[in-house]
Design a protein around this motif. Structure first.
Motif, PDB file in Angstrom:
ATOM      1  N   GLU A  13      44.360  35.405 -31.038  1.00 17.01           N
ATOM      2  CA  GLU A  13      43.933  35.091 -29.671  1.00 17.01           C
ATOM      3  C   GLU A  13      42.745  34.136 -29.645  1.00 17.01           C
ATOM      4  O   GLU A  13      42.668  33.250 -28.799  1.00 17.01           O
ATOM      5  CB  GLU A  13      43.554  36.375 -28.945  1.00 17.01           C
ATOM      6  CG  GLU A  13      44.512  36.711 -27.840  1.00 17.01           C
ATOM      7  CD  GLU A  13      44.162  38.011 -27.163  1.00 17.01           C
ATOM      8  OE1 GLU A  13      42.965  38.289 -26.991  1.00 17.01           O
ATOM      9  OE2 GLU A  13      45.106  38.743 -26.826  1.00 17.01           O
ATOM     10  N   ALA A  14      41.811  34.342 -30.565  1.00 18.79           N
ATOM     11  CA  ALA A  14      40.617  33.493 -30.590  1.00 18.79           C
ATOM     12  C   ALA A  14      40.985  32.037 -30.855  1.00 18.79           C
ATOM     13  O   ALA A  14      40.284  31.119 -30.425  1.00 18.79           O
ATOM     14  CB  ALA A  14      39.642  33.992 -31.647  1.00 18.79           C
ATOM     15  N   LEU A  15      42.097  31.835 -31.547  1.00 19.89           N
ATOM     16  CA  LEU A  15      42.540  30.470 -31.857  1.00 19.89           C
ATOM     17  C   LEU A  15      42.985  29.690 -30.623  1.00 19.89           C
ATOM     18  O   LEU A  15      43.107  28.474 -30.650  1.00 19.89           O
ATOM     19  CB  LEU A  15      43.727  30.517 -32.827  1.00 19.89           C
ATOM     20  CG  LEU A  15      43.502  30.314 -34.314  1.00 19.89           C
ATOM     21  CD1 LEU A  15      44.842  30.097 -34.995  1.00 19.89           C
ATOM     22  CD2 LEU A  15      42.583  29.141 -34.606  1.00 19.89           C
ATOM     23  N   MET A  16      43.252  30.427 -29.524  1.00 17.76           N
ATOM     24  CA  MET A  16      43.736  29.762 -28.299  1.00 17.76           C
ATOM     25  C   MET A  16      42.644  28.943 -27.633  1.00 17.76           C
ATOM     26  O   MET A  16      42.944  28.077 -26.812  1.00 17.76           O
ATOM     27  CB  MET A  16      44.214  30.791 -27.272  1.00 17.76           C
ATOM     28  CG  MET A  16      45.438  31.542 -27.662  1.00 17.76           C
ATOM     29  SD  MET A  16      46.153  32.479 -26.302  1.00 17.76           S
ATOM     30  CE  MET A  16      44.933  33.713 -25.974  1.00 17.76           C
ATOM     31  N   GLY A  17      41.372  29.285 -27.943  1.00 19.23           N
ATOM     32  CA  GLY A  17      40.283  28.622 -27.227  1.00 19.23           C
ATOM     33  C   GLY A  17      40.395  28.926 -25.746  1.00 19.23           C
ATOM     34  O   GLY A  17      40.582  30.079 -25.353  1.00 19.23           O
ATOM     35  N   TYR A  21      47.844  29.982 -24.520  1.00 22.67           N
ATOM     36  CA  TYR A  21      48.861  30.202 -25.557  1.00 22.67           C
ATOM     37  C   TYR A  21      48.645  29.194 -26.685  1.00 22.67           C
ATOM     38  O   TYR A  21      48.142  28.092 -26.471  1.00 22.67           O
ATOM     39  CB  TYR A  21      50.258  29.977 -24.941  1.00 22.67           C
ATOM     40  CG  TYR A  21      51.402  30.220 -25.887  1.00 22.67           C
ATOM     41  CD1 TYR A  21      51.888  31.507 -26.109  1.00 22.67           C
ATOM     42  CD2 TYR A  21      52.004  29.159 -26.576  1.00 22.67           C
ATOM     43  CE1 TYR A  21      52.938  31.722 -26.980  1.00 22.67           C
ATOM     44  CE2 TYR A  21      53.055  29.372 -27.445  1.00 22.67           C
ATOM     45  CZ  TYR A  21      53.523  30.660 -27.650  1.00 22.67           C
ATOM     46  OH  TYR A  21      54.551  30.879 -28.512  1.00 22.67           O
ATOM     47  N   GLY A  22      49.004  29.552 -27.879  1.00 24.56           N
ATOM     48  CA  GLY A  22      49.052  28.582 -28.974  1.00 24.56           C
ATOM     49  C   GLY A  22      47.701  28.323 -29.628  1.00 24.56           C
ATOM     50  O   GLY A  22      46.798  29.150 -29.586  1.00 24.56           O
ATOM     51  N   ILE A  23      47.606  27.166 -30.233  1.00 28.27           N
ATOM     52  CA  ILE A  23      46.450  26.848 -31.072  1.00 28.27           C
ATOM     53  C   ILE A  23      45.622  25.730 -30.440  1.00 28.27           C
ATOM     54  O   ILE A  23      46.163  24.670 -30.098  1.00 28.27           O
ATOM     55  CB  ILE A  23      46.925  26.411 -32.484  1.00 28.27           C
ATOM     56  CG1 ILE A  23      47.715  27.544 -33.142  1.00 28.27           C
ATOM     57  CG2 ILE A  23      45.736  25.997 -33.350  1.00 28.27           C
ATOM     58  CD1 ILE A  23      48.408  27.151 -34.444  1.00 28.27           C
ATOM     59  N   ASP A  24      44.350  25.967 -30.294  1.00 27.61           N
ATOM     60  CA  ASP A  24      43.423  24.956 -29.794  1.00 27.61           C
ATOM     61  C   ASP A  24      42.880  24.188 -31.013  1.00 27.61           C
ATOM     62  O   ASP A  24      42.264  24.783 -31.906  1.00 27.61           O
ATOM     63  CB  ASP A  24      42.293  25.638 -29.023  1.00 27.61           C
ATOM     64  CG  ASP A  24      41.250  24.647 -28.547  1.00 27.61           C
ATOM     65  OD1 ASP A  24      41.572  23.859 -27.653  1.00 27.61           O
ATOM     66  OD2 ASP A  24      40.124  24.656 -29.088  1.00 27.61           O
ATOM     67  N   ALA A  25      43.104  22.876 -31.030  1.00 26.16           N
ATOM     68  CA  ALA A  25      42.766  22.077 -32.221  1.00 26.16           C
ATOM     69  C   ALA A  25      41.272  22.130 -32.533  1.00 26.16           C
ATOM     70  O   ALA A  25      40.873  22.243 -33.700  1.00 26.16           O
ATOM     71  CB  ALA A  25      43.216  20.636 -32.016  1.00 26.16           C
ATOM     72  N   ALA A  26      40.460  22.081 -31.485  1.00 30.87           N
ATOM     73  CA  ALA A  26      39.007  22.067 -31.709  1.00 30.87           C
ATOM     74  C   ALA A  26      38.547  23.403 -32.304  1.00 30.87           C
ATOM     75  O   ALA A  26      37.730  23.444 -33.227  1.00 30.87           O
ATOM     76  CB  ALA A  26      38.277  21.797 -30.398  1.00 30.87           C
TER      77      ALA A  26
END
Ligand code: UDP
Length: 262
Positions: A13-17, A21-26
């Motif tokens: 979940e923390a990866l969502m920024g 949903y999904g992956i936040d690049a930053a």
């Protein structure tokens, strides 16, 4: 160096920024930078990353799907996150290995304990994908189990909050943070640190857990430098500190003990 070998648990979940949903690049790159800095200190770093930003097994039932199938979907979600983190680390020049609890031979090595330990000894960041490879578990349990297996000194649970509080600090202004707390007290006070399976594994094997805010830059490094960051759960010691507006104060609360418990 405070720790020789750590296991860092990151939630999917923390990866969502800020996304839904999904992956936040930053966010992904931020985590990779922090892990790179941690590994550069000479601490051996293993990572378990969750899959909640993509799929959790419990969602399967809501979809009318089989729970076990859903759990395998969740495990595969953790492999996607692990692959993303591996790539981000490699982009920064960090040597990594991805070991999976579910065999996916084209993209990762199978989890073999001795191999994992050898990689760590060689200074590679080891990412454990697919949890423990069995349904009805969480990646918190995988983090605890793998940490015990590889003889890590501590499980660092990176979350969005800066530790464990007496109550929800967003709802209760009198809530105070525990810089340290014992396993027994966590159970007595019914505090939410990890799911029971994961928590019990740590407690029974005397493996300390530190819950800390991974999103605050430099926190991981501060932890490795021996600073008091977040909440340490162990066999010893219990104290609380007053929460400030950012829930980040380290000031002892008036009248709050700093006494050690046996
Ligand atoms: N999962 C599983 N066995 C494991 C680890 C994970 O079945 O050993 C599944 C489970 O469905 C879980 C999902 O993978 O909900 C994603 O992991 P988790 O919920 O722990 O991710 P996080 O909350 O850390 O993002």
């Amino acid at each position: 160096m405070k720790y020789n070998r750590i296991l860092l648990k990151l939630s999917g979940e923390a990866l969502m920024g800020q996304q839904q949903y999904g992956i936040d690049a930053a966010r992904l790159m931020q985590y990779a930078e922090e892990i790179k800095a941690a590994a550069a200190t000479g601490t051996q770093v293993a990572v378990v990353i969750g899959g909640g930003n993509i799929f959790r097994g419990v969602q399967a039932e809501a979809f009318g799907l089989d729970r076990v199938q859903g759990d395998y979907m969740g495990m595969l979600a953790t492999v996607i996150n692990s692959m993303a983190l591996q790539s981000a680390l490699e982009k920064l020049g960090v040597n990594t290995r991805l070991l999976s609890g579910v065999t996916i031979q084209r993209v990762c090595e199978p989890y073999i304990r001795r191999r994992a330990m050898r990689h760590l000894e060689k200074g590679r960041v080891v990412i454990f994908g697919a949890g423990i490879g069995s349904p009805y578990f969480t990646t918190d349990s995988a983090a605890s189990l793998r940490a015990i297996e590889i003889e890590a000194d501590v499980v660092l649970k990176g979350t969005r909050v800066d530790g464990i509080y007496t109550a929800d600090p967003e709802k209760d202004p009198s809530a105070v943070r525990f810089p340290e707390i014992t396993f027994d007290e966590v159970m007595e006070k019914n505090l939410n640190v990890m799911d029971m399976t994961a928590f019990t594994l740590c407690k029974e094997n005397n493996l300390p857990i530190i819950v800390f805010d991974m999103n605050k830059g430099g926190n991981l490094q501060r932890l490795l430098d021996g600073e008091s960051v977040g909440t340490l759960v162990s066999m010893h010691g219990s104290k609380t500190v007053a929460a400030d507006a950012n829930h980040g104060s380290l000031q002892p609360a008036a009248g709050e003990g700093s006494e050690e418990q046996a």
